[in-house]
Design a protein around this motif. Structure first.
Motif, short mmCIF file in Angstrom:
data_model
loop_
_atom_site.label_atom_id
_atom_site.label_comp_id
_atom_site.label_asym_id
_atom_site.label_seq_id
_atom_site.Cartn_x
_atom_site.Cartn_y
_atom_site.Cartn_z
N ASN A 19 0.80 -1.22 0.00
CA ASN A 19 0.00 0.00 0.00
C ASN A 19 0.83 1.28 0.00
OD1 ASN A 19 -3.00 -0.77 0.27
ND2 ASN A 19 -2.04 -2.07 1.82
N THR A 30 -3.87 0.10 -3.26
CA THR A 30 -4.98 0.42 -2.35
C THR A 30 -6.29 0.51 -3.11
OG1 THR A 30 -3.40 1.69 -1.02
CG2 THR A 30 -5.73 1.96 -0.51
N ASP A 259 -0.96 1.26 7.16
CA ASP A 259 -1.27 1.47 5.75
C ASP A 259 -2.16 2.69 5.51
OD1 ASP A 259 0.25 -0.61 4.72
OD2 ASP A 259 -1.35 -2.08 4.99
#
Length: 468
Positions: A19, A30, A259
C-alpha cells in the motif's frame, strides 16, 4: 502454499509494503486490493464476486441523456456520494436510498448518484440528486480505446505497473498458488485510468459546489476514492457511512494499521459498537458509532403492523451459501413443517435461479419469498426465530427480537464470533440439532437494544454539524 485468509493477505501486504507504492503518484494497490484478494480466492477456494451484465441499448441511451446534463453549480454544505441502489418503499412506491435520503434533506446538500447495474431507480422523491453517469462514460471509453489501440499512455502505465508490482505479482503465485500476473497487470492499468478520470471529474464538481464536508456511502467506489483524495488535498473532511455490517474476513475493512492512504476517508461511521472490534482501518481513519436511522424508523413501523408469531421460523438465504442453507431448510421443514410456519427469504439475486439450483426446496412445506412485494422486515417482525449465515440481516433479526441460530457454513464461526462467543448464539448445521433448539426452547435471544446505537439520526446530524 498459504490459504488466502485475511490474516495471510494482510501479512503479505505488510511484507511487500504493497500500500505504500505509488505509480504516477497513484496508490493503485490500495485502489485495487479488494479485487486482488478476490482474484486470489477465486483461483484457490473458488470464492469469487459476481460480474455486471452487458449494457442494454435502452440503458446506454438513458445514461447518455444523464451524461449530457450540465454539472451542478449551487454551493452546498454537504456532498453525499452514493450509488444508485435504492429500496422500494412498500407504502409510497418511492425508491429510497435508505442511508442518505432522509439525512440529506436536513442540510443544504447534493446527493451525487452513480448508476447501479447501469441504471437509476425512479421515482426517488428527491430534489437534490444529480446523476453522475458522465464519469462512467469517460472511464469506459478511455479504457476501451486505450486497450484497442494500445496507446502510448497505456504502454507507459503497463510498464510502470510491471516495474513496480511485477515481483509482487510473482510473489502471489509463490505464496498463494495461482498465477495472476497478467490479470492483475491489466486490472491495475485499468484502475489507474478510472482513478485519474474520476478525480478530474469529481474535482470539477468540488470547484462548483464547494462543500464543507463529503459523506461517502462506499469508500471503495471509484468516485469515493477520488473524493477522499481531493478532500485531503483541499482540506475538506471526508466520512464514509457503512452500507451494512462488516465482518472479520471482509477485505475492505481490514488493513494493517500503518497502511495510511490519501484515498481513504477521514472517518468510518458504523451502526453498532459491536463493530468497533471488527473494523480495522488504518490508523489515520477514525471509526465512530452513530447507528442506523432507517432501521429505527422501519422497526417501529413493522413491529406495530405485524405481531410476532411463536410458530414462525425465518431462514434468511444468501447468494453465496444458498445451496447449503436451502438444503438445511428443506430438512428442517421435513421434520417440523406441519407444526411451524417456515419462511425461506431469498436474496433478490437468487430470484432468477433458485428453482433450478435449489430443487429440493420446492416441494417442501416452506413459504418461499421470491418477490419484493414485502420488505424483509415484515418477516423478521413476524418470526420467532431467524436462521442464517453471515449477513446483515442476522443483526437486524436480533433488533426485531428474534432468536438466533447460525449455520456453521464456511467462515461463519469466524465472521460471527462476537455472537457465538460473547452472546452464546448456537452455530450448527445439523437439522436435528436445529429442531431440538426450536422445540425445546434452547434458542439464544440477544438483547435487541444492544446492537444498533440508539438516536441514530441525531448522532449523524450532530456529526455533520461539527463541520458545517
Amino acid at each position: 502454499m498459504l490459504s488466502p485468509t485475511i490474516e495471510n493477505f494482510l501479512e503479505f501486504e505488510r511484507k511487500y509494503k504493497c500500500n505504500s507504492i505509488r505509480i504516477y503518484d497513484i496508490p493503485v494497490w490500495t485502489l485495487y486490493r479488494y479485487e486482488v484478494h478476490n482474484t486470489i480466492k477465486k483461483y484457490t477456494i473458488g470464492k469469487g464476486e459476481g460480474s455486471q451484465t452487458p449494457f442494454k441499448k435502452s440503458e446506454l441511451f438513458a445514461m447518455a441523456l444523464n451524461a449530457l446534463k450540465p454539472l451542478p453549480r449551487k454551493k452546498v454544505d454537504v456532498i453525499f456520494v452514493a450509488d444508485g441502489r435504492r429500496n422500494r418503499n412498500i407504502d409510497t412506491g418511492v425508491y429510497e436510498n435508505i442511508f442518505f435520503d432522509e439525512v440529506s434533506k436536513k442540510f443544504n446538500s447534493i446527493l451525487l448518484e452513480h448508476p447501479d447495474n447501469h441504471t437509476h431507480l425512479q421515482p426517488n422523491g428527491m430534489d437534490n440528486v444529480f446523476f453522475t453517469d458522465r464519469v462512467s462514460f469517460y472511464t469506459n471509453i478511455a479504457v476501451k480505446l486505450s486497450t484497442k489501440f494500445n496507446t502510448k499512455k497505456r504502454q507507459a502505465y503497463t510498464k510502470a505497473v510491471e516495474e513496480n508490482y511485477g515481483e509482487i505479482f510473482k510473489a502471489i503465485e509463490t505464496t498463494f498458488g495461482p498465477d495472476v500476473y497478467d490479470e492483475l497487470v491489466e486490472g491495475f492499468v485499468d484502475r489507474m485510468y478510472y482513478y485519474e478520470i474520476n478525480k478530474k471529474f469529481c474535482g470539477k464538481i468540488l470547484d462548483r459546489v464547494q462543500p464543507k464536508l463529503i459523506m461517502e456511502l462506499c469508500y471503495f467506489s471509484m468516485e469515493s476514492f477520488a473524493y477522499s483524495a481531493l478532500g485531503k488535498e483541499r482540506g475538506i473532511p471526508t466520512a464514509e457511512y457503512a452500507h451494512g455490517f462488516s465482518f472479520p474476513s471482509w477485505t475492505p475493512v481490514q488493513f494493517n494499521p500503518e497502511d495510511n492512504s490519501e484515498v481513504l476517508p477521514d472517518y468510518h461511521l458504523v451502526y453498532s459498537r459491536t463493530q468497533e472490534d471488527v473494523v480495522h482501518m488504518p490508523s489515520n481513519v477514525k471509526v465512530l458509532t452513530v447507528g442506523f436511522p432507517f432501521f429505527e424508523r422501519e422497526r417501529a413501523k413493522y413491529k406495530a403492523k405485524y405481531p410476532k408469531d411463536d410458530k414462525t421460523i425465518c431462514f434468511m438465504s444468501t447468494e453465496r451459501e444458498g445451496v447449503e442453507i436451502s438444503k438445511i431448510a428443506a430438512a428442517v421443514a421435513d421434520k417440523i413443517g406441519d407444526e411451524y410456519h417456515i419462511i425461506y427469504k431469498l436474496h433478490p439475486k437468487e430470484f432468477s435461479f433458485y428453482k433450478e439450483k435449489y430443487p429440493w426446496l420446492l416441494d417442501k412445506k416452506v413459504d418461499i419469498i421470491d418477490t419484493l412485494d414485502n420488505h424483509i422486515f415484515r418477516y423478521l417482525a413476524e418470526s420467532k426465530v431467524a436462521i442464517s449465515t453471515v449477513s446483515a440481516s442476522v443483526w437486524e433479526s436480533i433488533g426485531f427480537g428474534c432468536g438466533s441460530i447460525l449455520l456453521d457454513i464456511r467462515e461463519v464461526a469466524k465472521d460471527m464470533a462476537f455472537l457465538i462467543k460473547e452472546e452464546g448464539v448456537t452455530c450448527v448445521n445439523d437439522p436435528d440439532a436445529i429442531v431440538d433448539l426450536i422445540k425445546n426452547d434452547k434458542v439464544t435471544y440477544v438483547d435487541p437494544d444492544s446492537i444498533f446505537e440508539p438516536n441514530a439520526m441525531a448522532n449523524i446530524c450532530n456529526f455533520i454539524k461539527e463541520y458545517i
